[in-house]
Write an enzyme that holds these catalytic residues in place. Structure first.
Site, PDB file in Angstrom:
ATOM      1  N   HIS A 145       0.865  -1.197   0.000  1.00 60.03           N
ATOM      2  CA  HIS A 145       0.000   0.000   0.000  1.00 60.03           C
ATOM      3  C   HIS A 145       0.895   1.238   0.000  1.00 60.03           C
ATOM      4  O   HIS A 145       1.401   1.653   1.038  1.00 60.03           O
ATOM      5  CB  HIS A 145      -0.907  -0.014   1.230  1.00 60.03           C
ATOM      6  CG  HIS A 145      -1.991   1.012   1.201  1.00 60.03           C
ATOM      7  ND1 HIS A 145      -3.209   0.811   1.799  1.00 60.03           N
ATOM      8  CD2 HIS A 145      -2.049   2.263   0.647  1.00 60.03           C
ATOM      9  CE1 HIS A 145      -3.966   1.881   1.619  1.00 60.03           C
ATOM     10  NE2 HIS A 145      -3.269   2.778   0.927  1.00 60.03           N
TER      11      HIS A 145
ATOM     12  N   GLU B 143      -7.103   1.768  -4.500  1.00 60.37           N
ATOM     13  CA  GLU B 143      -7.764   2.058  -3.223  1.00 60.37           C
ATOM     14  C   GLU B 143      -8.994   2.912  -3.550  1.00 60.37           C
ATOM     15  O   GLU B 143      -8.959   4.114  -3.521  1.00 60.37           O
ATOM     16  CB  GLU B 143      -6.827   2.802  -2.279  1.00 60.37           C
ATOM     17  CG  GLU B 143      -7.410   2.946  -0.886  1.00 60.37           C
ATOM     18  CD  GLU B 143      -6.516   3.741   0.052  1.00 60.37           C
ATOM     19  OE1 GLU B 143      -6.819   3.779   1.257  1.00 60.37           O
ATOM     20  OE2 GLU B 143      -5.526   4.342  -0.415  1.00 60.37           O
TER      21      GLU B 143
ATOM     22  N   GLN C  62      -9.754  10.469   0.677  1.00 56.29           N
ATOM     23  CA  GLN C  62     -10.221  10.151  -0.673  1.00 56.29           C
ATOM     24  C   GLN C  62     -11.142  11.274  -1.158  1.00 56.29           C
ATOM     25  O   GLN C  62     -11.904  11.850  -0.379  1.00 56.29           O
ATOM     26  CB  GLN C  62     -10.981   8.828  -0.675  1.00 56.29           C
ATOM     27  CG  GLN C  62     -10.163   7.635  -0.220  1.00 56.29           C
ATOM     28  CD  GLN C  62      -9.282   7.070  -1.308  1.00 56.29           C
ATOM     29  OE1 GLN C  62      -9.550   7.238  -2.487  1.00 56.29           O
ATOM     30  NE2 GLN C  62      -8.224   6.384  -0.914  1.00 56.29           N
TER      31      GLN C  62
ATOM     32  N   HIS D  27     -11.969   1.957   4.090  1.00 62.23           N
ATOM     33  CA  HIS D  27     -12.777   3.171   3.953  1.00 62.23           C
ATOM     34  C   HIS D  27     -14.254   2.795   4.021  1.00 62.23           C
ATOM     35  O   HIS D  27     -15.031   3.056   3.096  1.00 62.23           O
ATOM     36  CB  HIS D  27     -12.437   3.887   2.646  1.00 62.23           C
ATOM     37  CG  HIS D  27     -11.116   4.582   2.684  1.00 62.23           C
ATOM     38  ND1 HIS D  27     -10.971   5.883   3.137  1.00 62.23           N
ATOM     39  CD2 HIS D  27      -9.877   4.157   2.353  1.00 62.23           C
ATOM     40  CE1 HIS D  27      -9.693   6.223   3.072  1.00 62.23           C
ATOM     41  NE2 HIS D  27      -9.011   5.183   2.608  1.00 62.23           N
TER      42      HIS D  27
ATOM     43  N   HIS E  34      -5.441  -0.555   5.809  1.00 59.99           N
ATOM     44  CA  HIS E  34      -5.052   0.223   6.995  1.00 59.99           C
ATOM     45  C   HIS E  34      -6.107   0.136   8.112  1.00 59.99           C
ATOM     46  O   HIS E  34      -6.877   1.051   8.361  1.00 59.99           O
ATOM     47  CB  HIS E  34      -4.675   1.663   6.674  1.00 59.99           C
ATOM     48  CG  HIS E  34      -5.589   2.434   5.785  1.00 59.99           C
ATOM     49  ND1 HIS E  34      -6.951   2.531   5.990  1.00 59.99           N
ATOM     50  CD2 HIS E  34      -5.314   3.207   4.699  1.00 59.99           C
ATOM     51  CE1 HIS E  34      -7.485   3.309   5.062  1.00 59.99           C
ATOM     52  NE2 HIS E  34      -6.505   3.721   4.260  1.00 59.99           N
TER      53      HIS E  34
ATOM     54  N   ARG F 259     -21.660  -2.541  21.393  1.00 60.92           N
ATOM     55  CA  ARG F 259     -22.912  -3.119  20.888  1.00 60.92           C
ATOM     56  C   ARG F 259     -22.922  -3.254  19.360  1.00 60.92           C
ATOM     57  O   ARG F 259     -23.817  -3.860  18.809  1.00 60.92           O
ATOM     58  CB  ARG F 259     -24.110  -2.279  21.353  1.00 60.92           C
ATOM     59  CG  ARG F 259     -24.459  -2.490  22.831  1.00 60.92           C
ATOM     60  CD  ARG F 259     -25.777  -1.854  23.193  1.00 60.92           C
ATOM     61  NE  ARG F 259     -25.706  -0.407  23.152  1.00 60.92           N
ATOM     62  CZ  ARG F 259     -25.333   0.368  24.178  1.00 60.92           C
ATOM     63  NH1 ARG F 259     -24.979  -0.195  25.327  1.00 60.92           N
ATOM     64  NH2 ARG F 259     -25.301   1.678  24.061  1.00 60.92           N
TER      65      ARG F 259
ATOM     66  N   ASP G 110       1.563   3.422   3.279  1.00 61.07           N
ATOM     67  CA  ASP G 110       0.526   4.356   2.810  1.00 61.07           C
ATOM     68  C   ASP G 110       1.179   5.694   2.439  1.00 61.07           C
ATOM     69  O   ASP G 110       0.590   6.761   2.586  1.00 61.07           O
ATOM     70  CB  ASP G 110      -0.555   4.568   3.876  1.00 61.07           C
ATOM     71  CG  ASP G 110      -1.829   5.209   3.317  1.00 61.07           C
ATOM     72  OD1 ASP G 110      -2.007   5.192   2.092  1.00 61.07           O
ATOM     73  OD2 ASP G 110      -2.613   5.753   4.111  1.00 61.07           O
TER      74      ASP G 110
END
Length: 369
Positions: free
Chosen positions: A51, A117, A129, A183, A204, A215, A262
């Site tokens: 990445h 990505e 992004q 994402h 990531h 929950r 990244d």
């Protein structure tokens, strides 16, 4: 001609304190003890970064082959001998153009493949992004890219809650392409469904994901607990608190953890303004953030720096080597070629001093210098 590299050799089985890696042409032919009376430098397998958006002032995100070659060369000097060129979310035309432009670089071995990505990502968790390009997965687009790529495309990150995601995951895995979850604002159950369909990498982990709640565990827990999923982690002290890094590596283990950079074009460059996917990124004291909302926008990390950071948090060097080479190589289907110091694999290695700074880099049996 046989070449011998001696020192503290880090193998999948552990460390040979006084060891030797024998190399003939491009291949490792033997790894064995080699008593020399001193330990010497650390010898690790070449790093595998699955990445990476760029570095050294150059980017992978525009589909420019010259830029890609220069970015790969920058990271090679930091020990990354196998690298995926990662693109951020973009129009389909750019995805097509990049696939065509990078195909010769993959054939040449400069790149190990392409990682898209996006653009099939969550608007709510888009991070850095560009939201203008986000859309639902399209099997038509993917089919065209796969046909254009002839094996160039190695991985695609998508959000499993988007319409058509399950069909996309099945299509990708049927063609030997890694489907990664990232994402995403998916629920625990939606993430489990993507894993059941074949998704096998967590992009990531923690970053740009619905956070854990007692929950609603969300994607993080589903990905961490799945034995078939390799979890990417950015070990730069910015994307993850060191306590979270330690927790995640201990939970997934070295066999399911891939340390990544990244990185963006600003890696190895001065602070200032840069571009990522059509958006302005400001780098201050080495931290990259969107100029607009301040979201963390990739990193300025290199793999050798990630190694030093991981070891400083308590990861043992043999485990770190697996996380930086063996596991990511296996995650993208290259474990039978690269990622470890063992006979039969390509002769990729990094020589490091006691402070884990790069001394020399070998790729395919040839020293970089």
């Amino acid at each position: 001609m046989t070449v011998r590299v001696t020192g503290r050799v880090v193998t999948p089985a552990g460390v040979i304190r006084q060891g030797c890696v024998e190399i003939n042409n491009e291949q490792i032919t033997a790894v064995a003890e080699y008593p020399s009376g001193r330990d010497g430098h650390w010898i690790l397998p070449g790093f595998v970064d699955i990445h990476n958006h760029g570095g050294g002032g150059h980017t992978f995100t525009t589909g420019d082959a010259d830029e890609a070659r220069a970015a790969a060369g920058f990271h090679l000097r930091h020990g990354t001998t196998t690298l995926l060129a990662s693109l951020v979310s973009s129009p389909f035309e750019l995805m097509r153009a990049a696939t065509i432009a990078y195909r010769p670089l993959v054939a040449e071995g400069v790149l190990a493949g392409i990682h898209f990505e996006g653009p099939y990502l969550s608007v709510a968790r888009c991070g850095a992004q560009n939201p203008a390009y986000l859309r639902d997965p399209s099997t038509e687009e993917l089919t065209e890219l796969l046909e254009l790529g002839h094996g160039t495309i190695r991985m695609i990150t998508l959000a499993p809650e988007r319409a058509g995601a399950t069909a996309a995951v099945k299509l990708l895995t049927a063609h030997g392409v890694v489907a990664a979850v990232g994402h995403t604002d998916a629920t625990y159950e939606q993430t489990q469904a993507a894993i059941a369909a074949g998704a096998s990498v967590a992009t990531h982990l923690f970053n740009a994901m619905r956070p854990v709640h007692h929950r609603e565990p969300g994607p993080v827990i589903a990905l961490l607990e799945a034995p078939s999923v390799v979890c990417e982690l950015i070990a730069d002290g910015v994307h993850l608190h060191d306590g979270v890094l330690a927790f995640a590596t201990a939970t997934a283990g070295a066999e399911r953890t891939a340390l990544i950079t990244d990185a963006m074009a600003a890696a190895g460059q001065p602070d200032g303004e840069y571009e990522l996917g059509g958006q302005t990124v400001t780098v201050t004291t080495g931290v990259a953030r969107l100029a607009g909302d301040g979201a963390v926008a990739g990193s300025t990390l290199t793999m050798d720096a990630a190694l030093r950071h991981a070891v400083a948090t308590g990861v043992a060097i043999p485990e770190a080597a697996r996380m930086m080479a063996t596991t990511p190589a296996r995650a993208i289907g290259l474990g039978d070629r690269v990622g470890a110091l063992q006979a039969g694999l390509r002769a990729d290695l990094v020589v490091l001093d006691d402070d884990l700074n790069v001394v020399r880099v070998m790729r395919a049996g040839t020293w970089l210098d």
